[in-house]
Design an enzyme around this catalytic site. Structure first.
Site, PDB file in Angstrom:
ATOM      1  N   HIS A 101       0.837  -1.198   0.000  1.00 38.77           N
ATOM      2  CA  HIS A 101       0.000   0.000   0.000  1.00 38.77           C
ATOM      3  C   HIS A 101       0.871   1.247   0.000  1.00 38.77           C
ATOM      4  CE1 HIS A 101      -3.163   2.870   0.873  1.00 38.77           C
ATOM      5  NE2 HIS A 101      -4.042   1.913   0.625  1.00 38.77           N
ATOM      6  N   HIS A 102       0.423   2.252  -0.754  1.00 45.65           N
ATOM      7  CA  HIS A 102       1.207   3.476  -0.905  1.00 45.65           C
ATOM      8  C   HIS A 102       1.374   4.226   0.423  1.00 45.65           C
ATOM      9  CE1 HIS A 102       3.293   6.441  -3.108  1.00 45.65           C
ATOM     10  NE2 HIS A 102       2.587   6.412  -4.223  1.00 45.65           N
ATOM     11  N   CYS A 103       0.497   3.971   1.396  1.00 43.73           N
ATOM     12  CA  CYS A 103       0.648   4.652   2.684  1.00 43.73           C
ATOM     13  C   CYS A 103       1.896   4.189   3.423  1.00 43.73           C
ATOM     14  CB  CYS A 103      -0.589   4.450   3.558  1.00 43.73           C
ATOM     15  SG  CYS A 103      -0.751   2.812   4.284  1.00 43.73           S
TER      16      CYS A 103
END
Length: 460
Positions: free
Chosen positions: A136-138
């Site tokens: 996930h980009h987070c």
């Protein structure tokens, strides 16, 4: 417990704003055969991946977003939820592989578990197999993700091109970011400290902030490249020789990024013409992320990026004019303060109470933005070919997400002797991304041929 920074949390908010998008980034490695024993490979992956704390942590959120989400240990961690096995149908070519990868990437990660998956993909041509890392980009930006990915190599973390970028040569972004707090007195104090630390670049950052704001609010020329997306994706890739790209750089006095963006420009111009649309000067405002990550933070799992919003010159037909125009526009954008404005904005968000930033991001990401048309992000990769469990990684393809009305996104990765363009498109409205990939390759080939002629003329 470590809290998410506002930029990291923003990727969660952006994903929540549109049920059709998944904001996971991917790295696809195509590896020489034979495929190793699956159980042994799982043990190898677990031993290396779980060195990174994020891969054994889940997000703990708070009611009404009163505090930022926090990373906490997953007491019930089970590797079988994260490492999966799949096979492509015959003939195991790129078309079959990319269809499977698109199916995997378009599904959202389960937020009740650590936000990553690893897929072992069998059945490729020539006895090869593949690993798909989905994160996930987070958790991380492209550079941090590539740094973590290189930890899978037998050699450990391998040398890459990340230390050549501008930010890597400095030890910080130049902005002292205070810690988050919901205490108004602490917030005011933090804002004052931020203002003092940013004073030296205030004028440049203000100019850049105005340009970024205008770019986000002013619609680009109407085209089929921007608009609502479906839940399904298409994936393709282009691959060119870094030697050819460097020869073009030497011939015209430009950068590798200039050449990559010029090739993307030429291919998008062809796409617009193919779709019966007129390429205009304001047709292709492009989100170009800019790293603000220093060398001493390469292994830190988070997002450290600013942005630029140049118009790529799709209105120009001649490939050399396109390249020169890209170089001019990027040079002007770099000097306009957009990068500095983005860095200051991210730092400023850190001193605002999280409920306010979460609300603002939620509102902004739900707006039907039409100012930005596509994404082009450049990720420096390993300088040498990697080996995983004794097998050579022959190709690495970056897989970017798409969101916020962008129907295509391109990630550019340098790997050993190649420059690879990974392209993600909306299934329904970007059915021609294979043509987009071939157009990028053809554009680099044309510029390489022109560069060779130029060298021959000089030699003669």
């Amino acid at each position: 417990m470590e809290q998410l920074k506002p930029l990291d949390a923003g990727f969660l908010e952006a994903e929540d704003s549109d049920r059709h998008v998944s904001l996971a980034v991917g790295g696809l490695s195509i590896i020489e055969g034979p495929e190793p024993d699956f159980d042994a490979l799982c043990a190898n992956i677990a031993e290396r991946m779980l060195r990174v704390p994020r891969f054994n942590q889940v997000l703990k959120t708070h009611v009404l977003d009163l505090n930022p989400p926090e990373w906490v240990e997953d007491d019930g961690f089970d590797l079988s939820h994260h490492v999966h096995r799949a096979a492509v149908p015959n003939p195991g070519d790129d078309t079959a592989l990319f269809r499977l990868v698109a199916d995997i990437m378009e599904r959202r990660l389960d937020r009740d578990r650590p936000l990553w998956e690893c897929w072992v993909i069998e059945g490729l041509q020539d006895g090869r197999w593949a690993l798909l890392m989905k994160i996930h980009h987070c958790i991380a930006d492209g550079i941090a993700t590539m740094h973590m990915f290189s930890g899978l190599a037998d050699e450990g973390e391998v040398s890459n091109y990340a230390n050549e970028i501008r930010a890597a040569r400095s030890q910080s972004t130049g902005v002292d970011v205070p810690k988050l707090s919901v205490n108004p007195l602490s917030w005011a104090s933090g804002a004052w400290n931020l203002a003092r630390s940013a004073t030296g670049a205030a004028r440049l950052a203000l100019e850049g902030a105005l340009e970024v704001t205008t770019g986000l609010l002013q619609p680009a020329a109407s085209s089929s490249l921007v608009g609502p997306v479906s839940t399904m994706r298409r994936i393709s890739a282009a691959q060119v020789s870094l030697r050819d790209v460097r020869n073009i750089c030497d011939a015209f006095g430009v950068t590798i990024n200039d050449v990559a963006l010029a090739a993307i420009t030429d291919s998008f111009r062809a796409a617009l013409l193919r779709r019966g649309e007129r390429p205009r000067r304001n047709s292709l405002r492009t989100l170009v992320p800019v790293s603000i990550r220093s060398n001493d933070a390469l292994g830190v799992a988070d997002n450290r990026v600013s942005l630029m919003l140049p118009f790529l010159p799709v209105e120009k037909e001649d490939p050399v004019e396109q390249l020169r125009a890209v170089h001019r526009r990027l040079s002007r954008t770099k000097g306009s303060g957009q990068r500095e404005a983005g860095a200051v904005f991210v730092a400023a968000a850190s001193v605002v109470p999280f409920p306010f930033t979460a609300w603002a991001v939620r509102v902004l990401t739900k707006l039907p933005q039409r100012g930005v048309v596509t994404l082009a992000t450049n990720v420096p990769g390993p300088r040498q070919r990697m080996r995983i469990v004794g097998r050579e990684v022959v190709r690495v393809v970056p897989i970017p997400p798409i969101a916020l009305q962008l129907r295509t996104g391109i990630a550019i990765l340098s790997y050993a002797d190649d420059l690879v363009f990974g392209i993600t498109g909306d299934f329904d409205t970007a059915a021609d991304i294979d043509d987009l990939a071939r157009g990028i390759e053809a554009a680099v080939a044309r510029l390489a041929a022109i560069s060779a002629e130029k060298r021959d003329d000089r030699a003669g």
